[in-house]
Design a protein around this motif. Structure first.
Motif, short mmCIF file in Angstrom:
data_model
loop_
_atom_site.label_atom_id
_atom_site.label_comp_id
_atom_site.label_asym_id
_atom_site.label_seq_id
_atom_site.Cartn_x
_atom_site.Cartn_y
_atom_site.Cartn_z
N GLY A 8 0.79 -1.22 0.00
CA GLY A 8 0.00 0.00 0.00
C GLY A 8 0.82 1.26 0.00
O GLY A 8 0.28 2.37 0.13
N LYS A 9 2.15 1.13 -0.18
CA LYS A 9 3.06 2.29 -0.19
C LYS A 9 3.29 2.73 -1.63
O LYS A 9 4.40 2.69 -2.16
N THR A 10 2.20 3.17 -2.28
CA THR A 10 2.26 3.47 -3.72
C THR A 10 3.23 4.58 -4.04
O THR A 10 3.99 4.48 -5.02
N GLN A 11 3.26 5.65 -3.27
CA GLN A 11 4.14 6.77 -3.58
C GLN A 11 5.61 6.37 -3.46
O GLN A 11 6.44 6.78 -4.28
N ILE A 12 5.93 5.56 -2.46
CA ILE A 12 7.31 5.07 -2.31
C ILE A 12 7.67 4.22 -3.53
O ILE A 12 8.78 4.32 -4.06
N ALA A 13 6.74 3.39 -3.96
CA ALA A 13 6.98 2.53 -5.13
C ALA A 13 7.20 3.38 -6.38
O ALA A 13 8.12 3.12 -7.17
N LEU A 14 6.36 4.38 -6.56
CA LEU A 14 6.52 5.28 -7.73
C LEU A 14 7.87 5.97 -7.70
O LEU A 14 8.56 6.06 -8.73
N THR A 15 8.26 6.45 -6.53
CA THR A 15 9.54 7.15 -6.41
C THR A 15 10.71 6.25 -6.78
O THR A 15 11.65 6.67 -7.46
N GLU A 16 10.65 4.99 -6.34
CA GLU A 16 11.73 4.04 -6.65
C GLU A 16 11.84 3.81 -8.15
O GLU A 16 12.95 3.83 -8.72
N LEU A 17 10.72 3.60 -8.82
CA LEU A 17 10.75 3.38 -10.27
C LEU A 17 11.18 4.64 -11.02
O LEU A 17 11.90 4.55 -12.02
N ALA A 30 4.30 2.51 -15.77
CA ALA A 30 2.97 2.74 -16.34
C ALA A 30 1.93 1.87 -15.63
O ALA A 30 0.83 2.34 -15.30
N LEU A 31 2.26 0.61 -15.38
CA LEU A 31 1.32 -0.29 -14.71
C LEU A 31 1.01 0.19 -13.29
O LEU A 31 -0.13 0.09 -12.82
N LEU A 32 2.04 0.73 -12.64
CA LEU A 32 1.82 1.26 -11.30
C LEU A 32 0.93 2.50 -11.34
O LEU A 32 0.06 2.69 -10.48
N TYR A 33 1.17 3.34 -12.36
CA TYR A 33 0.30 4.51 -12.53
C TYR A 33 -1.15 4.08 -12.76
O TYR A 33 -2.09 4.65 -12.21
N TYR A 34 -1.33 3.06 -13.60
CA TYR A 34 -2.68 2.54 -13.86
C TYR A 34 -3.35 2.11 -12.55
O TYR A 34 -4.52 2.43 -12.30
N SER A 35 -2.60 1.37 -11.74
CA SER A 35 -3.18 0.86 -10.49
C SER A 35 -3.54 1.98 -9.54
O SER A 35 -4.44 1.83 -8.69
N ALA A 36 -2.83 3.12 -9.67
CA ALA A 36 -3.11 4.27 -8.81
C ALA A 36 -4.16 5.20 -9.42
O ALA A 36 -4.50 6.22 -8.83
#
Length: 231
Positions: free
Chosen positions: A170-179, A197-203
């Motif tokens: 559930g740490k989407t922003q941390i995940a986005l920052t890493e990518l 892109a897939l992470l953006y879609y999920s968010a």
């Protein structure tokens, strides 16, 4: 067969392993051990061959004997930890790996390490991360992937898995920052842009997702996966 010159025979075994003649190499290594004067390296190589053939008990015995001869033989410790993990003995594997890492760090302190050693340790932390993730022990998985990334910042797979696990927590922003950091390091890596892109879609960030997919397609116009996502 008799091999009175253990050093020469060890070199021959290494050559045979390089030529994928593992049965002949195993014969030589077993003969070296039978002489009663094995080396930590010979036992490590023998253990590795046993492991390849799923002879786990024999491999464990060889790696343990290697470490008895040289407690700081990092390769044997790492390999032993992998076998423990492979056979479901995760805590034993983790303990052995920590010992191996400490030994490796001691080598760093005394200036005898290399980039290759850091990469190897990074891969082992990554493997532990995979195991913990499969067990849904996500916090421990994140810790292992983080260690892998710290040891080798160019270990893309470990960092992608770190991002995926953070998203799973559930740490989407941390995940986005890493990518995003990874893409700044490797801007021409289309696979990374697909992951982002897939992470953006999920968010729910559809616009950003399409932008990343468009960038990926420019980098790799033949990428059918990207075309599928864009249609």
């Amino acid at each position: 067969m008799s091999y009175p010159h253990a050093g020469a025979n060890l070199s021959e075994a290494k050559k045979l392993i390089g030529l994928q003649q593992t049965a002949a190499a195993q014969d030589i290594l077993e003969d070296i051990v039978a002489t009663g004067i094995p080396t930590a390296e010979a036992l490590y190589l023998l253990g590795t061959l046993y492991h390849r053939h799923n002879k786990f008990a024999e491999a464990v015995a060889a790696f343990k004997h290697s470490l008895e001869l040289d407690p700081n033989f990092t390769d044997s410790a790492i390999s032993l930890s992998i076998i423990y993990n492979d056979t479901g003995h995760y805590e034993e594997g983790k303990a052995i790996f920590k010992q191996a890492e400490k030994s490796a760090q001691d080598k760093i302190t005394y200036g005898t390490t290399s980039v290759l050693l850091n990469k190897e340790l990074s891969e082992k932390h990554e493997e532990l991360g995979h195991i913990y993730r499969k067990l849904q022990r996500l916090e421990e998985s994140v810790q292992e992937y983080t260690k892998a990334a710290r040891l080798d910042p160019e270990n893309i797979e470990a960092r992608v898995n770190l991002a995926k696990t953070q998203a799973q927590r559930g740490k989407t922003q941390i995940a986005l920052t890493e990518l995003q950091k990874l893409i700044r390091m490797f801007p021409k890596n289309s696979d990374l842009r697909v992951q982002l892109a897939l992470l953006y879609y999920s968010a729910g960030n559809i616009v950003e997702a399409h932008m990343e997919l468009s960038e990926a397609l420019q980098i790799d116009p033949e990428n059918e996966q990207v075309r599928m996502y864009l249609t």
